[in-house]
Design a protein around this motif. Structure first.
Motif, PDB file in Angstrom:
ATOM      1  N   ILE A 185       0.852  -1.194   0.000  1.00 55.37           N
ATOM      2  CA  ILE A 185       0.000   0.000   0.000  1.00 55.37           C
ATOM      3  C   ILE A 185       0.882   1.236   0.000  1.00 55.37           C
ATOM      4  N   LEU A 186       0.879   1.914  -1.127  1.00 55.00           N
ATOM      5  CA  LEU A 186       1.816   3.017  -1.327  1.00 55.00           C
ATOM      6  C   LEU A 186       1.594   4.150  -0.337  1.00 55.00           C
ATOM      7  N   HIS A 187       0.346   4.457  -0.006  1.00 54.52           N
ATOM      8  CA  HIS A 187       0.125   5.650   0.816  1.00 54.52           C
ATOM      9  C   HIS A 187       0.480   5.441   2.288  1.00 54.52           C
ATOM     10  N   TYR A 188       0.896   4.259   2.661  1.00 52.13           N
ATOM     11  CA  TYR A 188       1.449   4.038   3.996  1.00 52.13           C
ATOM     12  C   TYR A 188       2.929   4.440   4.044  1.00 52.13           C
ATOM     13  N   HIS A 189       3.468   4.765   2.894  1.00 51.14           N
ATOM     14  CA  HIS A 189       4.890   5.061   2.761  1.00 51.14           C
ATOM     15  C   HIS A 189       5.103   6.469   2.222  1.00 51.14           C
ATOM     16  N   ALA A 190       6.241   7.042   2.546  1.00 53.63           N
ATOM     17  CA  ALA A 190       6.669   8.226   1.818  1.00 53.63           C
ATOM     18  C   ALA A 190       7.109   7.769   0.431  1.00 53.63           C
ATOM     19  N   THR A 191       6.850   8.604  -0.561  1.00 53.27           N
ATOM     20  CA  THR A 191       7.195   8.268  -1.944  1.00 53.27           C
ATOM     21  C   THR A 191       8.012   9.403  -2.550  1.00 53.27           C
ATOM     22  N   ALA A 192       8.981   9.040  -3.341  1.00 59.10           N
ATOM     23  CA  ALA A 192       9.849  10.060  -3.930  1.00 59.10           C
ATOM     24  C   ALA A 192      10.198   9.708  -5.373  1.00 59.10           C
ATOM     25  N   TRP A 193      10.563  10.725  -6.102  1.00 65.20           N
ATOM     26  CA  TRP A 193      11.091  10.583  -7.457  1.00 65.20           C
ATOM     27  C   TRP A 193      12.535  11.058  -7.465  1.00 65.20           C
ATOM     28  N   TYR A 194      13.372  10.284  -8.133  1.00 70.06           N
ATOM     29  CA  TYR A 194      14.771  10.622  -8.306  1.00 70.06           C
ATOM     30  C   TYR A 194      15.072  10.577  -9.796  1.00 70.06           C
ATOM     31  N   ARG A 195      16.207  11.120 -10.169  1.00 69.56           N
ATOM     32  CA  ARG A 195      16.624  10.997 -11.557  1.00 69.56           C
ATOM     33  C   ARG A 195      18.136  10.899 -11.625  1.00 69.56           C
ATOM     34  N   ARG A 196      18.581  10.280 -12.703  1.00 64.10           N
ATOM     35  CA  ARG A 196      20.012  10.201 -12.964  1.00 64.10           C
ATOM     36  C   ARG A 196      20.240  10.563 -14.414  1.00 64.10           C
ATOM     37  N   ALA A 197      20.892  11.704 -14.614  1.00 62.66           N
ATOM     38  CA  ALA A 197      21.229  12.152 -15.966  1.00 62.66           C
ATOM     39  C   ALA A 197      22.545  11.510 -16.400  1.00 62.66           C
ATOM     40  N   PRO A 198      22.780  11.401 -17.684  1.00 63.06           N
ATOM     41  CA  PRO A 198      24.026  10.798 -18.170  1.00 63.06           C
ATOM     42  C   PRO A 198      25.244  11.484 -17.575  1.00 63.06           C
ATOM     43  N   GLY A 199      26.119  10.717 -16.984  1.00 62.52           N
ATOM     44  CA  GLY A 199      27.352  11.255 -16.442  1.00 62.52           C
ATOM     45  C   GLY A 199      27.215  12.003 -15.131  1.00 62.52           C
ATOM     46  N   LYS A 200      26.016  11.957 -14.542  1.00 61.30           N
ATOM     47  CA  LYS A 200      25.798  12.686 -13.292  1.00 61.30           C
ATOM     48  C   LYS A 200      25.348  11.749 -12.177  1.00 61.30           C
ATOM     49  N   GLU A 201      25.422  12.231 -10.964  1.00 63.20           N
ATOM     50  CA  GLU A 201      24.963  11.457  -9.826  1.00 63.20           C
ATOM     51  C   GLU A 201      23.438  11.522  -9.725  1.00 63.20           C
ATOM     52  N   ARG A 202      22.900  10.575  -8.997  1.00 63.77           N
ATOM     53  CA  ARG A 202      21.457  10.567  -8.764  1.00 63.77           C
ATOM     54  C   ARG A 202      21.022  11.813  -8.003  1.00 63.77           C
ATOM     55  N   GLU A 203      19.891  12.349  -8.398  1.00 68.27           N
ATOM     56  CA  GLU A 203      19.364  13.565  -7.778  1.00 68.27           C
ATOM     57  C   GLU A 203      17.953  13.318  -7.274  1.00 68.27           C
ATOM     58  N   GLY A 204      17.687  13.707  -6.053  1.00 66.97           N
ATOM     59  CA  GLY A 204      16.317  13.663  -5.544  1.00 66.97           C
ATOM     60  C   GLY A 204      15.513  14.791  -6.168  1.00 66.97           C
ATOM     61  N   VAL A 205      14.378  14.459  -6.753  1.00 71.02           N
ATOM     62  CA  VAL A 205      13.577  15.435  -7.485  1.00 71.02           C
ATOM     63  C   VAL A 205      12.401  15.929  -6.638  1.00 71.02           C
ATOM     64  N   SER A 206      11.660  15.002  -6.060  1.00 79.97           N
ATOM     65  CA  SER A 206      10.472  15.383  -5.310  1.00 79.97           C
ATOM     66  C   SER A 206      10.100  14.265  -4.351  1.00 79.97           C
ATOM     67  N   CYS A 207       9.416  14.640  -3.271  1.00 76.51           N
ATOM     68  CA  CYS A 207       9.101  13.688  -2.221  1.00 76.51           C
ATOM     69  C   CYS A 207       7.756  14.063  -1.613  1.00 76.51           C
ATOM     70  N   ILE A 208       6.939  13.047  -1.289  1.00 79.48           N
ATOM     71  CA  ILE A 208       5.642  13.293  -0.665  1.00 79.48           C
ATOM     72  C   ILE A 208       5.507  12.368   0.535  1.00 79.48           C
ATOM     73  N   ASN A 209       5.117  12.933   1.678  1.00 83.26           N
ATOM     74  CA  ASN A 209       4.930  12.125   2.878  1.00 83.26           C
ATOM     75  C   ASN A 209       3.597  11.387   2.837  1.00 83.26           C
ATOM     76  N   SER A 210       3.467  10.407   3.714  1.00 84.87           N
ATOM     77  CA  SER A 210       2.296   9.550   3.650  1.00 84.87           C
ATOM     78  C   SER A 210       1.061  10.194   4.262  1.00 84.87           C
ATOM     79  N   GLY A 211       1.115  10.626   5.479  1.00 83.00           N
ATOM     80  CA  GLY A 211      -0.071  11.087   6.175  1.00 83.00           C
ATOM     81  C   GLY A 211      -0.617  12.408   5.664  1.00 83.00           C
ATOM     82  N   ASP A 212       0.168  13.459   5.804  1.00 81.82           N
ATOM     83  CA  ASP A 212      -0.337  14.799   5.459  1.00 81.82           C
ATOM     84  C   ASP A 212      -0.082  15.165   4.009  1.00 81.82           C
ATOM     85  N   LYS A 213       0.545  14.257   3.255  1.00 83.03           N
ATOM     86  CA  LYS A 213       0.843  14.519   1.841  1.00 83.03           C
ATOM     87  C   LYS A 213       1.669  15.783   1.657  1.00 83.03           C
TER      88      LYS A 213
END
Length: 125
Positions: free
Chosen positions: A27-55
């Motif tokens: 159940i996804l909404h019991y968890h915090a969910t995030a999007w990350y990205r990795r561009a060519p030749g670059k390190e992974r970057e955190g893009v966006s994050c949403i908490n479970s309870g209060d969104k």
């Protein structure tokens, strides 16, 4: 446990895409969910994050005002709406989830518990 990201593709600069992240096995909404990205030749970057309870939502400075993270609890799906896309947004995008439902914004710089395979977003004319 696996997440499934989809919705990537080729888009022109200034265009829009919406990425989706589903969790077939939990159940996804019991968890915090995030999007990350990795561009060519670059390190992974955190893009966006949403908490479970209060969104509560959080964004990297590079995407503020252009990207929107959301979650549909009934569909057990998280989304990343991306507008005004730039060539520098080109990357493989990953969704992730964490058992700590309030880990955002720290989750933007964190190795979350569960990950999915990425989806490629290419911004080019």
């Amino acid at each position: 446990v696996q997440l499934q990201a989809s919705g990537g593709g080729l888009v022109q600069p200034g265009g829009s895409l919406t990425l989706s992240c589903t969790a077939p096995n939990f159940i996804l909404h019991y968890h915090a969910t995030a999007w990350y990205r990795r561009a060519p030749g670059k390190e992974r970057e955190g893009v966006s994050c949403i908490n479970s309870g209060d969104k509560s939502t959080y964004y990297a400075d590079s995407v503020k005002g252009r990207f929107t993270i959301s979650r549909d609890n009934e569909k057990n799906t998280a989304y990343l709406q991306m507008n005004s896309l730039k060539p520098e947004d080109t990357a493989v995008y990953y969704c992730a989830a964490d058992r700590d439902g309030s880990i955002c914004p720290r989750g933007l710089n964190y190795n979350m518990d569960y990950w999915g395979k990425g989806t490629l977003v290419t911004v080019s004319s």
